[in-house]
Design a protein around this motif. Structure first.
Motif, PDB file in Angstrom:
ATOM      1  N   TRP A 285      29.457  -1.685 -34.823  1.00  0.00           N
ATOM      2  CA  TRP A 285      29.299  -0.073 -35.176  1.00  0.00           C
ATOM      3  C   TRP A 285      29.637   0.072 -36.360  1.00  0.00           C
ATOM      4  CZ3 TRP A 285      25.903   2.007 -32.169  1.00  0.00           C
ATOM      5  CH2 TRP A 285      25.753   3.402 -32.258  1.00  0.00           C
TER       6      TRP A 285
ATOM      7  N   HIS B 267      39.277   3.550 -29.817  1.00  0.00           N
ATOM      8  CA  HIS B 267      38.299   2.441 -29.529  1.00  0.00           C
ATOM      9  C   HIS B 267      38.562   1.173 -30.465  1.00  0.00           C
ATOM     10  CE1 HIS B 267      35.182   5.495 -27.813  1.00  0.00           C
ATOM     11  NE2 HIS B 267      36.128   5.507 -27.177  1.00  0.00           N
ATOM     12  N   CYS B 268      39.085   1.436 -31.469  1.00  0.00           N
ATOM     13  CA  CYS B 268      39.034   0.428 -32.439  1.00  0.00           C
ATOM     14  C   CYS B 268      40.647   0.266 -32.903  1.00  0.00           C
ATOM     15  CB  CYS B 268      38.359   0.483 -33.764  1.00  0.00           C
ATOM     16  SG  CYS B 268      38.559   2.198 -34.458  1.00  0.00           S
TER      17      CYS B 268
ATOM     18  N   LYS C  80      41.701  -3.439 -29.334  1.00  0.00           N
ATOM     19  CA  LYS C  80      41.160  -4.845 -29.751  1.00  0.00           C
ATOM     20  C   LYS C  80      41.564  -5.934 -28.911  1.00  0.00           C
ATOM     21  CE  LYS C  80      39.409  -3.597 -34.512  1.00  0.00           C
ATOM     22  NZ  LYS C  80      39.471  -3.418 -35.820  1.00  0.00           N
TER      23      LYS C  80
ATOM     24  N   ALA D 155      31.277   1.773 -39.683  1.00  0.00           N
ATOM     25  CA  ALA D 155      32.313   2.787 -39.727  1.00  0.00           C
ATOM     26  C   ALA D 155      31.805   4.153 -40.030  1.00  0.00           C
ATOM     27  CB  ALA D 155      33.251   2.715 -40.896  1.00  0.00           C
ATOM     28  N   ARG D 156      30.910   4.479 -40.890  1.00  0.00           N
ATOM     29  CA  ARG D 156      30.196   5.614 -41.075  1.00  0.00           C
ATOM     30  C   ARG D 156      28.721   5.627 -40.577  1.00  0.00           C
ATOM     31  NH1 ARG D 156      32.651   7.871 -46.779  1.00  0.00           N
ATOM     32  NH2 ARG D 156      34.701   7.747 -46.114  1.00  0.00           N
TER      33      ARG D 156
ATOM     34  N   GLN E  66      30.152   1.623 -28.052  1.00  0.00           N
ATOM     35  CA  GLN E  66      31.183   2.867 -28.341  1.00  0.00           C
ATOM     36  C   GLN E  66      30.865   3.141 -29.712  1.00  0.00           C
ATOM     37  OE1 GLN E  66      34.912   1.247 -27.261  1.00  0.00           O
ATOM     38  NE2 GLN E  66      35.066   0.018 -29.004  1.00  0.00           N
ATOM     39  N   ASP E  67      31.592   4.335 -29.940  1.00  0.00           N
ATOM     40  CA  ASP E  67      32.020   4.770 -31.464  1.00  0.00           C
ATOM     41  C   ASP E  67      33.088   4.304 -32.206  1.00  0.00           C
ATOM     42  OD1 ASP E  67      33.755   6.480 -30.594  1.00  0.00           O
ATOM     43  OD2 ASP E  67      32.321   8.128 -30.489  1.00  0.00           O
ATOM     44  N   ASN E  68      33.336   4.713 -33.165  1.00  0.00           N
ATOM     45  CA  ASN E  68      34.575   4.264 -33.749  1.00  0.00           C
ATOM     46  C   ASN E  68      35.585   5.235 -33.652  1.00  0.00           C
ATOM     47  OD1 ASN E  68      33.693   1.691 -34.924  1.00  0.00           O
ATOM     48  ND2 ASN E  68      32.597   2.829 -36.498  1.00  0.00           N
TER      49      ASN E  68
END
Length: 146
Positions: free
Chosen positions: A72, A53-54, A59, A74-75, A47-49
């Motif tokens: 994944w 999702h984070c 979590k 951060a950038r 998944q992305d950030n």
């Protein structure tokens, strides 16, 4: 929707804005029941950030449900192959300037587009990941054309 080299999940239409709690509920109700079938016993979630999702709630849910995540940065450029699937579907759903007169009609078109995504197309996307990652490294993390 989610997919792996073994198949894809059912497509789920979500109502309202997703927050962390709703995201966890979606994963619990729609991903966990089929994750082993499409990802094997040692499946890993990519998944992305996005903030939901984070978050701490998410979590904690991942930890409580033994969900392993693909690390994944951060950038990073968006290399998640599901984005390519969404792009294919958008072109099918809205091709030739198509418009819809109701939510129900749009949902039918979206479901049809999801059903038309072939397993071989999904496998090709996954097979392209090594090359795509190498290209991102060569571009020093900048976006690549995919």
């Amino acid at each position: 929707g989610a997919f792996s080299g073994r198949g894809k999940t059912s497509l789920v239409f979500l109502e309202g804005i997703q927050d962390s709690s709703k995201y966890c509920e979606t994963l619990e109700n729609f991903l966990l029941p089929c994750a082993s079938r499409i990802g094997g016993e040692s499946w890993v979630l990519q998944q992305d950030n996005a903030p939901i999702h984070c978050s701490k709630v998410t979590k904690d849910w991942f930890a409580a449900n033994n969900v392993r995540l693909l690390p994944w940065p951060a950038r990073s450029p968006d290399l998640n192959p599901i984005e390519n699937v969404w792009g294919q579907m958008v072109r099918k759903v809205y091709g030739n300037g198509r418009t819809f007169s109701s939510h129900a009609e749009l949902k039918i078109a979206i479901q049809s587009a999801w059903n038309q995504v072939s397993q071989s197309s999904l496998e090709n996307l996954l097979a392209s990941m090594n090359k795509r990652c190498v290209e991102v490294v060569a571009m020093k993390g900048r976006t690549i054309d995919y």
